[in-house]
Design a protein around this motif. Structure first.
Motif, PDB file in Angstrom:
ATOM      1  N   ILE A   1       0.849  -1.200   0.000  1.00 46.19           N
ATOM      2  CA  ILE A   1       0.000   0.000   0.000  1.00 46.19           C
ATOM      3  C   ILE A   1       0.881   1.246   0.000  1.00 46.19           C
ATOM      4  O   ILE A   1       0.619   2.204  -0.724  1.00 46.19           O
ATOM      5  CB  ILE A   1      -0.970  -0.026   1.200  1.00 46.19           C
ATOM      6  N   THR A   2       1.960   1.203   0.777  1.00 43.36           N
ATOM      7  CA  THR A   2       2.903   2.318   0.795  1.00 43.36           C
ATOM      8  C   THR A   2       3.643   2.413  -0.535  1.00 43.36           C
ATOM      9  O   THR A   2       3.755   3.502  -1.124  1.00 43.36           O
ATOM     10  CB  THR A   2       3.908   2.144   1.955  1.00 43.36           C
TER      11      THR A   2
ATOM     12  N   SER B   1      -1.803   8.226  -0.832  1.00 48.57           N
ATOM     13  CA  SER B   1      -1.870   9.600  -1.340  1.00 48.57           C
ATOM     14  C   SER B   1      -3.314   9.964  -1.703  1.00 48.57           C
ATOM     15  O   SER B   1      -3.643  11.148  -1.774  1.00 48.57           O
ATOM     16  CB  SER B   1      -0.942   9.782  -2.540  1.00 48.57           C
ATOM     17  N   CYS B   2      -4.145   8.967  -1.901  1.00 49.07           N
ATOM     18  CA  CYS B   2      -5.569   9.215  -2.209  1.00 49.07           C
ATOM     19  C   CYS B   2      -6.514   8.742  -1.104  1.00 49.07           C
ATOM     20  O   CYS B   2      -7.619   9.262  -0.981  1.00 49.07           O
ATOM     21  CB  CYS B   2      -5.958   8.519  -3.511  1.00 49.07           C
ATOM     22  N   HIS B   3      -6.109   7.738  -0.354  1.00 49.89           N
ATOM     23  CA  HIS B   3      -6.984   7.141   0.660  1.00 49.89           C
ATOM     24  C   HIS B   3      -6.413   7.283   2.065  1.00 49.89           C
ATOM     25  O   HIS B   3      -5.197   7.226   2.250  1.00 49.89           O
ATOM     26  CB  HIS B   3      -7.159   5.627   0.405  1.00 49.89           C
ATOM     27  N   THR B   4      -7.300   7.400   3.034  1.00 44.87           N
ATOM     28  CA  THR B   4      -6.912   7.269   4.434  1.00 44.87           C
ATOM     29  C   THR B   4      -6.999   5.789   4.766  1.00 44.87           C
ATOM     30  O   THR B   4      -8.049   5.163   4.560  1.00 44.87           O
ATOM     31  CB  THR B   4      -7.868   8.075   5.339  1.00 44.87           C
ATOM     32  N   ILE B   5      -5.879   5.237   5.244  1.00 43.85           N
ATOM     33  CA  ILE B   5      -5.818   3.803   5.510  1.00 43.85           C
ATOM     34  C   ILE B   5      -5.195   3.594   6.882  1.00 43.85           C
ATOM     35  O   ILE B   5      -4.006   3.851   7.079  1.00 43.85           O
ATOM     36  CB  ILE B   5      -4.991   3.061   4.437  1.00 43.85           C
ATOM     37  N   PRO B   6      -5.981   3.120   7.843  1.00 40.22           N
ATOM     38  CA  PRO B   6      -5.456   2.898   9.194  1.00 40.22           C
ATOM     39  C   PRO B   6      -4.279   1.927   9.195  1.00 40.22           C
ATOM     40  O   PRO B   6      -4.272   0.938   8.451  1.00 40.22           O
ATOM     41  CB  PRO B   6      -6.645   2.291   9.943  1.00 40.22           C
TER      42      PRO B   6
ATOM     43  N   THR C   1     -13.616   5.780 -13.649  1.00 41.27           N
ATOM     44  CA  THR C   1     -13.431   6.004 -12.216  1.00 41.27           C
ATOM     45  C   THR C   1     -12.162   6.816 -11.973  1.00 41.27           C
ATOM     46  O   THR C   1     -11.228   6.783 -12.788  1.00 41.27           O
ATOM     47  CB  THR C   1     -13.371   4.672 -11.440  1.00 41.27           C
ATOM     48  N   ALA C   2     -12.137   7.534 -10.880  1.00 38.65           N
ATOM     49  CA  ALA C   2     -10.959   8.337 -10.547  1.00 38.65           C
ATOM     50  C   ALA C   2      -9.777   7.466 -10.131  1.00 38.65           C
ATOM     51  O   ALA C   2      -8.627   7.914 -10.172  1.00 38.65           O
ATOM     52  CB  ALA C   2     -11.294   9.316  -9.425  1.00 38.65           C
ATOM     53  N   MET C   3     -10.035   6.225  -9.753  1.00 35.58           N
ATOM     54  CA  MET C   3      -8.942   5.344  -9.330  1.00 35.58           C
ATOM     55  C   MET C   3      -8.162   4.878 -10.557  1.00 35.58           C
ATOM     56  O   MET C   3      -8.722   4.249 -11.456  1.00 35.58           O
ATOM     57  CB  MET C   3      -9.473   4.147  -8.557  1.00 35.58           C
ATOM     58  N   PRO C   4      -6.866   5.190 -10.585  1.00 34.43           N
ATOM     59  CA  PRO C   4      -6.067   4.827 -11.757  1.00 34.43           C
ATOM     60  C   PRO C   4      -5.618   3.367 -11.715  1.00 34.43           C
ATOM     61  O   PRO C   4      -5.576   2.734 -10.659  1.00 34.43           O
ATOM     62  CB  PRO C   4      -4.852   5.752 -11.636  1.00 34.43           C
ATOM     63  N   LYS C   5      -5.295   2.863 -12.879  1.00 33.52           N
ATOM     64  CA  LYS C   5      -4.653   1.554 -12.962  1.00 33.52           C
ATOM     65  C   LYS C   5      -3.181   1.774 -12.632  1.00 33.52           C
ATOM     66  O   LYS C   5      -2.487   2.521 -13.322  1.00 33.52           O
ATOM     67  CB  LYS C   5      -4.824   0.959 -14.359  1.00 33.52           C
ATOM     68  N   LEU C   6      -2.708   1.149 -11.545  1.00 30.70           N
ATOM     69  CA  LEU C   6      -1.356   1.395 -11.045  1.00 30.70           C
ATOM     70  C   LEU C   6      -0.361   0.301 -11.414  1.00 30.70           C
ATOM     71  O   LEU C   6       0.775   0.348 -10.982  1.00 30.70           O
ATOM     72  CB  LEU C   6      -1.394   1.557  -9.519  1.00 30.70           C
ATOM     73  N   GLY C   7      -0.800  -0.696 -12.168  1.00 33.44           N
ATOM     74  CA  GLY C   7       0.100  -1.790 -12.520  1.00 33.44           C
ATOM     75  C   GLY C   7       0.295  -2.773 -11.389  1.00 33.44           C
ATOM     76  O   GLY C   7       1.342  -3.422 -11.296  1.00 33.44           O
ATOM     77  N   VAL C   8      -0.694  -2.910 -10.527  1.00 31.18           N
ATOM     78  CA  VAL C   8      -0.609  -3.834  -9.400  1.00 31.18           C
ATOM     79  C   VAL C   8      -0.756  -5.262  -9.923  1.00 31.18           C
ATOM     80  O   VAL C   8      -1.723  -5.572 -10.636  1.00 31.18           O
ATOM     81  CB  VAL C   8      -1.711  -3.540  -8.350  1.00 31.18           C
ATOM     82  N   SER C   9       0.197  -6.107  -9.591  1.00 38.61           N
ATOM     83  CA  SER C   9       0.135  -7.511 -10.027  1.00 38.61           C
ATOM     84  C   SER C   9      -0.944  -8.261  -9.242  1.00 38.61           C
ATOM     85  O   SER C   9      -1.411  -7.798  -8.198  1.00 38.61           O
ATOM     86  CB  SER C   9       1.489  -8.194  -9.798  1.00 38.61           C
ATOM     87  N   ALA C  10      -1.309  -9.427  -9.749  1.00 39.67           N
ATOM     88  CA  ALA C  10      -2.344 -10.232  -9.088  1.00 39.67           C
ATOM     89  C   ALA C  10      -1.921 -10.631  -7.673  1.00 39.67           C
ATOM     90  O   ALA C  10      -2.729 -10.585  -6.743  1.00 39.67           O
ATOM     91  CB  ALA C  10      -2.659 -11.473  -9.927  1.00 39.67           C
TER      92      ALA C  10
ATOM     93  N   ARG D   1       1.565   7.635   6.785  1.00 39.41           N
ATOM     94  CA  ARG D   1       1.306   8.698   5.804  1.00 39.41           C
ATOM     95  C   ARG D   1       0.183   8.356   4.822  1.00 39.41           C
ATOM     96  O   ARG D   1       0.123   8.930   3.735  1.00 39.41           O
ATOM     97  CB  ARG D   1       2.588   9.069   5.067  1.00 39.41           C
ATOM     98  N   ALA D   2      -0.683   7.433   5.171  1.00 36.02           N
ATOM     99  CA  ALA D   2      -1.847   7.122   4.322  1.00 36.02           C
ATOM    100  C   ALA D   2      -3.017   7.949   4.836  1.00 36.02           C
ATOM    101  O   ALA D   2      -3.872   7.465   5.585  1.00 36.02           O
ATOM    102  CB  ALA D   2      -2.156   5.632   4.367  1.00 36.02           C
ATOM    103  N   ASP D   3      -3.019   9.217   4.431  1.00 37.46           N
ATOM    104  CA  ASP D   3      -4.037  10.134   4.926  1.00 37.46           C
ATOM    105  C   ASP D   3      -4.652  10.962   3.797  1.00 37.46           C
ATOM    106  O   ASP D   3      -5.079  12.089   3.980  1.00 37.46           O
ATOM    107  CB  ASP D   3      -3.458  11.044   6.007  1.00 37.46           C
ATOM    108  N   GLY D   4      -4.695  10.370   2.598  1.00 40.65           N
ATOM    109  CA  GLY D   4      -5.245  11.059   1.440  1.00 40.65           C
ATOM    110  C   GLY D   4      -6.739  11.280   1.549  1.00 40.65           C
ATOM    111  O   GLY D   4      -7.453  10.544   2.236  1.00 40.65           O
ATOM    112  N   LEU D   5      -7.202  12.319   0.874  1.00 41.43           N
ATOM    113  CA  LEU D   5      -8.621  12.681   0.916  1.00 41.43           C
ATOM    114  C   LEU D   5      -9.276  12.673  -0.466  1.00 41.43           C
ATOM    115  O   LEU D   5     -10.402  13.137  -0.615  1.00 41.43           O
ATOM    116  CB  LEU D   5      -8.779  14.063   1.561  1.00 41.43           C
ATOM    117  N   VAL D   6      -8.590  12.167  -1.474  1.00 46.51           N
ATOM    118  CA  VAL D   6      -9.138  12.127  -2.828  1.00 46.51           C
ATOM    119  C   VAL D   6     -10.169  11.008  -2.951  1.00 46.51           C
ATOM    120  O   VAL D   6     -11.287  11.217  -3.401  1.00 46.51           O
ATOM    121  CB  VAL D   6      -8.018  11.948  -3.879  1.00 46.51           C
ATOM    122  N   GLY D   7      -9.775   9.807  -2.558  1.00 44.45           N
ATOM    123  CA  GLY D   7     -10.679   8.653  -2.593  1.00 44.45           C
ATOM    124  C   GLY D   7     -11.309   8.444  -1.229  1.00 44.45           C
ATOM    125  O   GLY D   7     -10.964   9.131  -0.263  1.00 44.45           O
TER     126      GLY D   7
END
Length: 130
Positions: free
Chosen positions: A48-49, A55-60, A107-116, A64-70
């Protein structure tokens, strides 16, 4: 019993049944929380980091996962749906993380190239958040 009395009784019975049916639909329980049988939550938090999800989501639990976009991903494991439309289960979440545009074009969520495999581990971490 007169015919008009029978018709009245039938009308009352149908009204009661209709109300019961409507009430039953409104009180339907959401699907049960998802179960994850694979994936490494500890690795998921690191990924996740690495992918910059915070940068987009707040994730407990993720620095530094305190984004407010998503939307915030707090209590993600207790949610019924992903992106407001997919039942919340491991396969759907991995699919969403891997290619959100294929699930919801535009959707605003981009394709980030995350593998399966990475998506599976990220999902495993998110399901710890309930």
């Amino acid at each position: 019993m007169k015919l008009s009395g029978r018709i009245w009784a039938l009308g009352v019975a149908l009204t009661v049944l209709s109300l019961a049916a409507l009430t039953g639909c409104a009180s339907t329980s959401p699907p049960p929380p998802p179960e994850v049988h694979s994936g490494r939550p500890d690795r998921g938090a690191e990924l996740i980091t690495r992918y910059g999800c915070g940068s987009c989501h707040t994730i407990p639990g993720v620095s530094r996962a305190d984004g407010l976009v998503g939307p915030p991903l707090t209590r993600f494991g207790a949610r019924s749906y992903i992106a407001g439309q997919l039942p919340n289960n491991a396969d759907n979440l991995s699919r969403w993380i891997t290619d959100p545009q294929a699930v919801e074009p535009g959707t605003a969520m981009p394709k980030l190239g995350v593998s399966a495999i990475d998506a599976q581990d990220i999902a495993a971490y998110l399901y710890t958040l309930d």
